[in-house]
Design a protein around this motif. Structure first.
Motif, PDB file in Angstrom:
ATOM      1  N   UNK A   2       3.433  -3.907  -1.591  1.00 47.11           N
ATOM      2  CA  UNK A   2       2.934  -2.689  -0.935  1.00 47.11           C
ATOM      3  C   UNK A   2       1.793  -3.018   0.022  1.00 47.11           C
ATOM      4  N   UNK A   3       0.926  -3.939  -0.371  1.00 53.03           N
ATOM      5  CA  UNK A   3      -0.181  -4.329   0.504  1.00 53.03           C
ATOM      6  C   UNK A   3       0.328  -4.994   1.775  1.00 53.03           C
ATOM      7  N   UNK A   4       1.311  -5.886   1.628  1.00 52.47           N
ATOM      8  CA  UNK A   4       1.865  -6.573   2.803  1.00 52.47           C
ATOM      9  C   UNK A   4       2.545  -5.579   3.737  1.00 52.47           C
ATOM     10  N   UNK A  55       3.728  -9.032 -14.431  1.00 52.04           N
ATOM     11  CA  UNK A  55       4.052  -9.712 -13.183  1.00 52.04           C
ATOM     12  C   UNK A  55       4.783  -8.791 -12.223  1.00 52.04           C
ATOM     13  N   UNK A  56       5.647  -7.947 -12.763  1.00 55.06           N
ATOM     14  CA  UNK A  56       6.419  -7.055 -11.897  1.00 55.06           C
ATOM     15  C   UNK A  56       5.513  -6.052 -11.190  1.00 55.06           C
ATOM     16  N   UNK A  57       4.574  -5.481 -11.946  1.00 55.28           N
ATOM     17  CA  UNK A  57       3.647  -4.524 -11.326  1.00 55.28           C
ATOM     18  C   UNK A  57       2.734  -5.212 -10.312  1.00 55.28           C
ATOM     19  N   UNK A  58       2.286  -6.440 -10.641  1.00 57.82           N
ATOM     20  CA  UNK A  58       1.381  -7.154  -9.739  1.00 57.82           C
ATOM     21  C   UNK A  58       2.064  -7.493  -8.424  1.00 57.82           C
ATOM     22  N   UNK A  59       3.262  -8.069  -8.491  1.00 58.52           N
ATOM     23  CA  UNK A  59       3.952  -8.458  -7.258  1.00 58.52           C
ATOM     24  C   UNK A  59       4.425  -7.242  -6.472  1.00 58.52           C
ATOM     25  N   UNK A  60       4.740  -6.164  -7.165  1.00 58.40           N
ATOM     26  CA  UNK A  60       5.080  -4.927  -6.439  1.00 58.40           C
ATOM     27  C   UNK A  60       3.871  -4.408  -5.674  1.00 58.40           C
ATOM     28  N   UNK A  61       2.688  -4.531  -6.274  1.00 59.17           N
ATOM     29  CA  UNK A  61       1.466  -4.121  -5.572  1.00 59.17           C
ATOM     30  C   UNK A  61       1.215  -5.000  -4.354  1.00 59.17           C
ATOM     31  N   UNK A  62       1.446  -6.321  -4.500  1.00 61.81           N
ATOM     32  CA  UNK A  62       1.280  -7.216  -3.352  1.00 61.81           C
ATOM     33  C   UNK A  62       2.259  -6.846  -2.236  1.00 61.81           C
ATOM     34  N   UNK A 118      -6.734  -9.416   9.158  1.00 59.51           N
ATOM     35  CA  UNK A 118      -7.992 -10.008   8.702  1.00 59.51           C
ATOM     36  C   UNK A 118      -8.876  -8.964   8.020  1.00 59.51           C
ATOM     37  N   UNK A 119      -8.812  -7.736   8.496  1.00 58.74           N
ATOM     38  CA  UNK A 119      -9.570  -6.653   7.871  1.00 58.74           C
ATOM     39  C   UNK A 119      -9.107  -6.445   6.429  1.00 58.74           C
ATOM     40  N   UNK A 120      -7.806  -6.432   6.214  1.00 56.53           N
ATOM     41  CA  UNK A 120      -7.277  -6.265   4.866  1.00 56.53           C
ATOM     42  C   UNK A 120      -7.626  -7.457   3.983  1.00 56.53           C
ATOM     43  N   UNK A 121      -7.556  -8.653   4.547  1.00 56.26           N
ATOM     44  CA  UNK A 121      -7.917  -9.843   3.780  1.00 56.26           C
ATOM     45  C   UNK A 121      -9.395  -9.815   3.398  1.00 56.26           C
ATOM     46  N   UNK A 175      -2.084 -15.311   1.338  1.00 55.73           N
ATOM     47  CA  UNK A 175      -3.531 -15.177   1.155  1.00 55.73           C
ATOM     48  C   UNK A 175      -3.838 -13.967   0.279  1.00 55.73           C
ATOM     49  N   UNK A 176      -3.155 -12.856   0.530  1.00 54.33           N
ATOM     50  CA  UNK A 176      -3.336 -11.677  -0.309  1.00 54.33           C
ATOM     51  C   UNK A 176      -2.942 -11.984  -1.756  1.00 54.33           C
ATOM     52  N   UNK A 177      -1.840 -12.708  -1.926  1.00 53.70           N
ATOM     53  CA  UNK A 177      -1.374 -13.012  -3.269  1.00 53.70           C
ATOM     54  C   UNK A 177      -2.357 -13.926  -3.994  1.00 53.70           C
ATOM     55  N   UNK A 178      -2.941 -14.892  -3.296  1.00 48.14           N
ATOM     56  CA  UNK A 178      -3.919 -15.781  -3.931  1.00 48.14           C
ATOM     57  C   UNK A 178      -5.132 -14.980  -4.396  1.00 48.14           C
TER      58      UNK A 178
END
Length: 795
Positions: A578-580, A569-576, A679-682, A546-549
């Motif tokens: 970190x969020x997870x 893409x590397x920076x984006x998925x690395x950020x995801x 859910x708060x993070x989402x 859900x975060x990635x979408x």
């Protein structure tokens, strides 16, 4: 001592284990009892009183006859006024195939060495069923009452026949139970009820679905018969209740608690309901395929007609569009929203070449001499110069080679496939283990289902929650097909040297769109995996995607007008990632730890400021340890010292509103510390996405751009579907934040086809809403396909 506010109940379904195993033989009359036998003949429904001691014990014999096809059960009640725990009254019940014993007062062990004693105890004896082969079966029961008390202990004994031992379908049965007086036989105390069968804890309501014909449970229910056992826990802690310590920890409490119960046996749904639900779910989502095929066919017919009429791709189409400048009304006086003023008659307009990498400019303008002004050779190629213009066109941010940029965005697609494989395989293995443990042990407290609407199929305990995720997979695959069609048509246009494909409209890069389609499919797969056994340990299975979408949608929206400077893409998925990681830490430590919320809120605010600075300066503001010092100096110079208006007003408005929203989220989390951190993070992600999408649409309309019928329809459908789906999402039919018993208080009946519950409808609607959201991003700028890129504003 006052009793706890809630009572804990343990409900177990145990197999009918005591089938007659002896070969059939004619029933023999019971032999006449020896007059010197110490056992005294006794009658049912009569109270017997007596005193037993070290030298005295009393034995009572009861007999009755069981008829074929009829199950008779006997219940034994014993009460003792003695409170001497060192010399309790001992009761031993002997039957043909078993012995049962207990003591009065009966002791129960609680937390912290606390014990509870009950002076009235009753138990149900396990009956023996007569068959047609054996005929009437004579039953004999001996009750032995004894004590080691030197001065004697008083007791009362009552043995009765249970009139309604067999539960009838659709007939409610009311009764009362307590820790010392459980209902129904075999393993009926709090410390042994979990030894066999299927069981779960509850406070107010619960439901268990049995598959008597399923291979996984058929072995536990021979003859398709089972016992229903109700056991009351002596303390509330097992079901999430509070407890307190008073006095010495090893003190014994004479806590008396009872609970009024109602049990109803109802038939489960038929197999035809399963078939109807599966077919209907499939047909609904396959209808989207038919709709898309119809729209594609209509577009094909219109394209063919335009090709025959010669009205499509005419050479004068660009001149007509240039005459109606889309930004003319919204630009400052004397400005053309760009660094270089252009007009339709100027042959020197800035255009990308066929490969999208170089610019061409006419050198035939003889009215301008080089001696009239100083030249800057780098002004047309230096990105630092271009991106600091007051007004930017899309051509300013789409100067890189199209092939290189397309390969950059295709990495999004290949990386998310790799992530999905490595993420999904251990998830599938883990949920299979969870389901296997639940089936083998019978412990239904492992998984947090909506038991009032949990329809099993095979080894799966809640097949309806898994089936309802079918929409994510089917609609995600359909979106991939739609993107693939557009990709193929665009490549054909490029191969044909179509000027509209090379120089007009938003640059077509489909890598992020492909990644969004894969993410939608994986959301369905991982949500199904989560619902195999939803619990505290696997909540992140579906929320991760859900975060990635949400993140991919924001990246795609930004990439639309900033194709050259979007994140890799590397920076984006690395950020995801970190969020997870932060989400997992929030669920583990965020419930009661104030320091976690302080640190998280600080990180949230700092990240918001850093991203705002990066977006405002189009990636030309270096992100390092000195970013905030430089940002403060710019703020002081531009706003405090010189009192000048922001250079990029539109972006500044968006970023101010965005920061206010994110700071509000940070303050809310710090003050209220919500328990459901995932859910708060989402919610943070979704609010930022909606804010950015609203800003984009407003700026698009402000720039005199149009919304074509298809994206307009998708926007309206998205809004309506999200509003409806969120209503069902907040119904909260279960919750892994509390105990399993507390979760069951939220369980509700099915509301659709007697098969799907509110959460299933959330799956259906959210999958459809995400699909239309993707279509919005895919078609939002279709009106610009006939507009030159040097006339498309950047915002």
């Amino acid at each position: 001592m006052r009793s706890c506010p809630r009572l804990a109940l343990l409900c177990a379904l145990l197999p009918w284990l005591l089938r007659a195993a002896a070969p059939p033989r004619p029933a023999q009359p019971l032999p006449r009892r020896d007059p010197h036998d110490p056992a005294r003949g006794a009658d049912f429904d009569r109270v017997y009183s007596g005193v037993v001691s070290l030298s005295t014990e009393n034995i009572y014999s009861f007999n009755y006859t069981s008829q074929p096809g009829q199950v008779n059960a006997v219940r034994v009640y014993v009460n003792s006024s003695s409170e001497n725990l060192d010399y309790p009254v001992l009761v031993v019940v002997r039957q043909q195939k078993g012995v049962l014993s207990w003591q009065v007062p009966l002791l129960f062990q609680g937390l912290y060495q606390r014990t509870y004693n009950y002076q009235e105890v009753s138990r149900t004896l396990c009956p023996s069923e007569a068959t047609n082969e054996t005929g009437p079966l004579e039953q004999l029961v001996f009750v032995d009452v004894a004590s080691m008390a030197p001065l004697g202990a008083q007791y009362k004994l009552l043995v009765t026949k249970i009139k309604h031992f067999q539960l009838q379908t659709n007939v409610a049965f009311h009764f009362t139970a307590s820790p010392s007086q459980p209902q129904c036989p075999v393993y009926d105390l709090d410390h042994n009820v979990e030894f066999n069968g299927v069981y779960q804890s509850m406070t107010k309501k619960a439901a268990i679905t049995l598959q008597l014909l399923c291979l996984t449970q058929k072995k536990d229910f021979p003859g398709e018969q089972f016992f229903v056992v109700f056991v009351i826990k002596p303390e509330d802690y097992a079901c999430g209740g509070s407890f307190f310590i008073q006095g010495k920890e090893n003190q014994t409490w004479n806590l008396q608690r009872t609970k009024n119960l109602k049990v109803t046996i109802v038939p489960s749904i038929k197999g035809s309901v399963y078939v109807k639900s599966i077919l209907l779910s499939s047909l609904i989502f396959f209808s989207f395929y038919l709709g898309c095929l119809l729209i594609a066919f209509v577009h094909y017919i219109r394209f063919q007609r335009k090709s025959i009429d010669g009205s499509f791709g005419s050479s004068d189409g660009s001149e007509n569009m240039v005459a109606s400048h889309p930004i003319a009304a919204g630009t400052p006086e004397g400005s053309n929203y760009g660094a270089i003023e252009e007009s339709s008659s100027s042959p020197g307009r800035q255009m990308s070449s066929s490969d999208g990498g170089q610019t061409c400019q006419s050198d035939t303008d003889s009215s301008v001499e080089e001696s009239d002004f100083d030249t800057m050779p780098d002004i047309e190629s230096d990105k630092n110069v271009i991106r600091t213009k007051m007004f930017l066109y899309l051509s300013d941010l789409s100067r890189k080679d199209r092939r290189i940029v397309s390969k950059k965005y295709k990495i999004y697609f290949w990386n998310i496939i790799t992530i999905a494989v490595f993420y999904a395989l251990p998830v599938i293995q883990l949920v299979i283990t969870y389901q296997t443990v639940a089936n083998v042990t019978g412990n239904q407290d492992i998984c947090y289902y909506n038991f009032l609407c949990a329809h099993p199929l095979g080894v799966l305990s809640a097949f309806n929650n898994i089936l309802s995720n079918l929409g994510h997979v089917l609609l995600g695959f359909l979106f991939l097909l739609i993107v693939l069609r557009r990709d193929i048509l665009h490549r054909r246009a490029l191969e044909a040297k179509d000027i509209f494909a090379m120089e007009y409209g938003i640059p077509k890069h489909f890598g992020v769109f492909y990644a969004m389609g894969i993410a939608l499919m994986m959301e369905g797969v991982l949500s199904a995996c989560y619902h195999v056994c939803p619990n505290y340990s696997n909540f992140q299975f579906d929320t991760s995607f859900m975060y990635m979408i949400a993140g991919l949608c924001m990246l795609k929206l930004y990439q639309t007008r900033h194709p050259d400077i979007n994140a890799s893409a590397y920076a984006a998925y690395a950020s995801f990632a970190a969020v997870i990681t932060l989400t997992v830490l929030g669920v583990v430590f965020g419930k009661n730890d104030l320091w976690f919320w302080v640190i998280f809120s600080a990180i949230h605010i700092l990240v918001s400021l850093a991203l705002s600075t990066q977006i405002y300066y189009m990636g030309r503001f270096k992100i390092d340890l000195g970013i905030f010092r430089r940002a403060a100096m710019v703020f002081y110079t531009d706003f405090v010292h010189q009192c000048s208006r922001p250079l990029y007003m539109d972006r500044m408005v968006l970023l101010i509103v965005g920061n206010l929203v994110n700071w509000s989220f940070a303050l809310f989390g710090l003050v209220y510390r919500p328990r459901d951190f995932a859910s708060y993070m989402l919610g943070i992600f979704i609010c930022n996405l909606l804010l950015y999408l609203a800003f984009y649409i407003i700026m698009k309309l402000r720039s005199s751009e149009k919304l074509l019928p298809i994206p307009l329809f998708c926007i309206v459908a998205t809004a309506l579907l999200w509003a409806a789906s969120l209503y069902f999402f907040f119904q909260n039919l279960s919750s892994w934040e509390g105990t399993p018993a507390e979760s069951r208080e939220k369980n509700r009946e099915c509301i659709l086809l007697d098969f799907f519950d509110d959460h299933d409808i959330w799956h259906f609607l959210s999958a459809t809403a995400l699909f239309f959201s993707f279509l919005v991003l895919l078609t939002l700028d279709d009106d610009l396909d006939v507009v030159r890129r040097d006339q498309i504003p950047v915002f």
